[in-house]
Design a protein around this motif. Structure first.
Motif, PDB file in Angstrom:
ATOM      1  N   SER A  23       0.824  -1.202   0.000  1.00  0.00           N
ATOM      2  CA  SER A  23       0.000   0.000   0.000  1.00  0.00           C
ATOM      3  C   SER A  23       0.858   1.252   0.000  1.00  0.00           C
ATOM      4  O   SER A  23       0.612   2.199  -0.738  1.00  0.00           O
ATOM      5  N   VAL A  24       1.917   1.251   0.850  1.00  0.00           N
ATOM      6  CA  VAL A  24       2.817   2.400   0.902  1.00  0.00           C
ATOM      7  C   VAL A  24       3.519   2.594  -0.426  1.00  0.00           C
ATOM      8  O   VAL A  24       3.658   3.710  -0.938  1.00  0.00           O
ATOM      9  N   GLU A  25       3.950   1.477  -1.037  1.00  0.00           N
ATOM     10  CA  GLU A  25       4.661   1.555  -2.312  1.00  0.00           C
ATOM     11  C   GLU A  25       3.763   2.109  -3.411  1.00  0.00           C
ATOM     12  O   GLU A  25       4.173   2.959  -4.205  1.00  0.00           O
ATOM     13  N   SER A  26       2.498   1.625  -3.482  1.00  0.00           N
ATOM     14  CA  SER A  26       1.583   2.087  -4.530  1.00  0.00           C
ATOM     15  C   SER A  26       1.180   3.528  -4.323  1.00  0.00           C
ATOM     16  O   SER A  26       0.960   4.256  -5.291  1.00  0.00           O
ATOM     17  N   GLU A  27       1.084   3.956  -3.054  1.00  0.00           N
ATOM     18  CA  GLU A  27       0.729   5.347  -2.783  1.00  0.00           C
ATOM     19  C   GLU A  27       1.817   6.284  -3.290  1.00  0.00           C
ATOM     20  O   GLU A  27       1.546   7.390  -3.751  1.00  0.00           O
ATOM     21  N   ALA A  28       3.088   5.833  -3.223  1.00  0.00           N
ATOM     22  CA  ALA A  28       4.197   6.699  -3.586  1.00  0.00           C
ATOM     23  C   ALA A  28       4.457   6.716  -5.084  1.00  0.00           C
ATOM     24  O   ALA A  28       5.013   7.684  -5.605  1.00  0.00           O
ATOM     25  N   GLU A  29       4.087   5.656  -5.793  1.00  0.00           N
ATOM     26  CA  GLU A  29       4.410   5.544  -7.210  1.00  0.00           C
ATOM     27  C   GLU A  29       3.489   6.426  -8.044  1.00  0.00           C
ATOM     28  O   GLU A  29       2.274   6.353  -7.947  1.00  0.00           O
ATOM     29  N   GLU A  30       4.083   7.270  -8.879  1.00  0.00           N
ATOM     30  CA  GLU A  30       3.327   8.160  -9.759  1.00  0.00           C
ATOM     31  C   GLU A  30       3.300   7.574 -11.168  1.00  0.00           C
ATOM     32  O   GLU A  30       4.318   7.088 -11.670  1.00  0.00           O
ATOM     33  N   VAL A  31       2.142   7.610 -11.813  1.00  0.00           N
ATOM     34  CA  VAL A  31       1.998   7.121 -13.180  1.00  0.00           C
ATOM     35  C   VAL A  31       1.365   8.217 -14.027  1.00  0.00           C
ATOM     36  O   VAL A  31       0.716   9.133 -13.520  1.00  0.00           O
ATOM     37  N   MET A  32       1.583   8.117 -15.349  1.00  0.00           N
ATOM     38  CA  MET A  32       1.010   9.089 -16.272  1.00  0.00           C
ATOM     39  C   MET A  32       0.353   8.360 -17.434  1.00  0.00           C
ATOM     40  O   MET A  32       0.925   7.430 -18.004  1.00  0.00           O
ATOM     41  N   SER A  33      -0.851   8.785 -17.793  1.00  0.00           N
ATOM     42  CA  SER A  33      -1.568   8.219 -18.927  1.00  0.00           C
ATOM     43  C   SER A  33      -0.829   8.516 -20.220  1.00  0.00           C
ATOM     44  O   SER A  33      -0.234   9.580 -20.385  1.00  0.00           O
ATOM     45  N   GLU A  34      -0.908   7.568 -21.183  1.00  0.00           N
ATOM     46  CA  GLU A  34      -0.300   7.763 -22.490  1.00  0.00           C
ATOM     47  C   GLU A  34      -0.925   8.950 -23.218  1.00  0.00           C
ATOM     48  O   GLU A  34      -0.296   9.568 -24.078  1.00  0.00           O
ATOM     49  N   VAL A  35      -2.157   9.285 -22.879  1.00  0.00           N
ATOM     50  CA  VAL A  35      -2.849  10.393 -23.535  1.00  0.00           C
ATOM     51  C   VAL A  35      -2.124  11.710 -23.285  1.00  0.00           C
ATOM     52  O   VAL A  35      -2.130  12.615 -24.124  1.00  0.00           O
TER      53      VAL A  35
END
Length: 360
Positions: A23-35
């Motif tokens: 949960s901590v790891e996923s909260e910290a990880e930032e992602v960006m849409s291909e759009v």
């Protein structure tokens, strides 16, 4: 092992320590849409994007709440009816739309969204599968009356873009997701595009957590004793049971969530009217140490739930619900939305269940 038991196993198999770490790891990880890849720094958050939908000539523009909105006739520019008055003079009909207007007619939606997000908040972004599903829904709206007056339920709606489009022709639309931040953003997008919603159409933004069994419980705020903003009423649940159309986009990326999604889908499809789901997804590839290859495990897990029509012909799918999936050829769907590139890894599936309309 049954699908239901397998889902329960996925829900409970993680220990408390491991779940907290993930949960901590996923909260910290930032992602960006291909759009929105390549967007320059400094974009405001939340950001407003305008998506333009161009209508090909010869198609009927769906109804909207604006009585003065232009209606495009389903005729080509070269088609004319020649007639004469009682004196024998030629009658020249006045065109409502000239050729240039017909070929260039378009409208746009304004969508509030984030440029990046953490994994639990990916619904704040616009994703490619959401736009492909929008193309599919628009094509049905422009070429048939199949969606007119339907009750529709969008699962994992995110920004609510697809549901807003459906609200141009549907009778009732439920836009559902999990978490107040995402639901607040969906509500804002409905407000931004209120002029596109057909008069008389009811649009509900409602909380739907796939980890909880359907039907959802009525939630009450402990402090005030009032119903939570995005909670369901009993009458709304009854209306949702009569939905004939389910839609979802980019909800296939985690095995646990896929299991929970199909568990919810199984229950929804076993109650009320016969239902069909149109689901858009993007195959995402990762390197697997187990396979020593680049694989799309999330996509393969999704496919494990589906059987083909040929597999189910002539016999029942067993004692459990059988989800029948058919991939739609999206090369036959025009690209109405101009602000994205489809790519080759986006698919749309039509999914039905042999338990449609059979209450359990």
């Amino acid at each position: 092992m049954s699908r239901k038991n397998r889902t329960e196993e996925h829900k409970t198999r993680k220990s408390g320590t491991r779940m907290a770490e993930e949960s901590v790891e996923s909260e910290a990880e930032e992602v960006m849409s291909e759009v929105h890849l390549g967007c320059p720094p400094g974009f405001s958050v939340p950001h407003l994007s305008h998506f333009t939908f161009s209508i090909p000539p010869g198609l009927i523009e769906p109804r909207s709440s604006n009585e003065d909105s232009q209606v495009i006739e389903a005729t080509t520019c070269s088609q004319q009816t020649i007639s004469f008055d009682k004196d024998g003079d030629l009658i020249l009909p006045r065109r409502k739309t000239n050729c240039a207007e017909l070929s260039n007619y378009s409208y746009s939606l304004t969508i509030q969204h984030s440029i990046t997000s953490t994994l639990p908040s990916v619904g704040l972004q616009v994703w490619r599968a959401e736009l492909v599903l929008s193309d599919f829904i628009l094509h049905k709206m422009f070429t048939s009356s199949e969606l007119d007056g339907v009750v529709s339920l969008e699962l994992g709606a995110g920004t609510g873009l697809v549901g807003i489009l459906l609200a141009r022709v549907a009778k009732t639309v439920f836009i559902t997701d999990h978490g107040n931040e995402i639901l607040d953003n969906s509500s804002k997008n409905i407000e931004l595009n209120s002029e596109l919603i057909a008069r008389g159409t009811k649009v509900y933004v409602r909380e739907l957590d796939w980890m909880d069994p359907w039907p959802p419980r009525l939630s009450i705020e402990e402090s005030s004793g009032k119903t939570k903003r995005y909670s369901w009423t009993l009458s709304e649940i009854e209306i949702a049971h009569e939905a004939s159309l389910l839609v979802a986009a980019d909800v296939i990326y985690s095995e646990d969530l896929t299991d929970a999604f199909f568990s919810t889908l199984e229950r929804l499809m076993s109650l009320g009217s016969e239902k069909v789901l149109f689901l858009a997804l993007e195959k995402r590839y990762n390197f697997s140490l187990h396979d020593l290859d680049v694989v799309a495990n999330g996509y393969l897990h999704f496919r494990s739930y589906l059987r083909s029509e040929e597999d189910c012909k002539g016999h029942k799918c067993g004692t459990e619900p059988c989800f029948v999936g058919k991939r739609i050829d999206i090369t036959e769907i025009p690209q109405y939305v101009k602000e994205y590139e489809r790519g080759s890894d986006v698919e749309i599936w039509e999914i039905k269940s042999n338990y449609n309309g059979v209450a359990k």
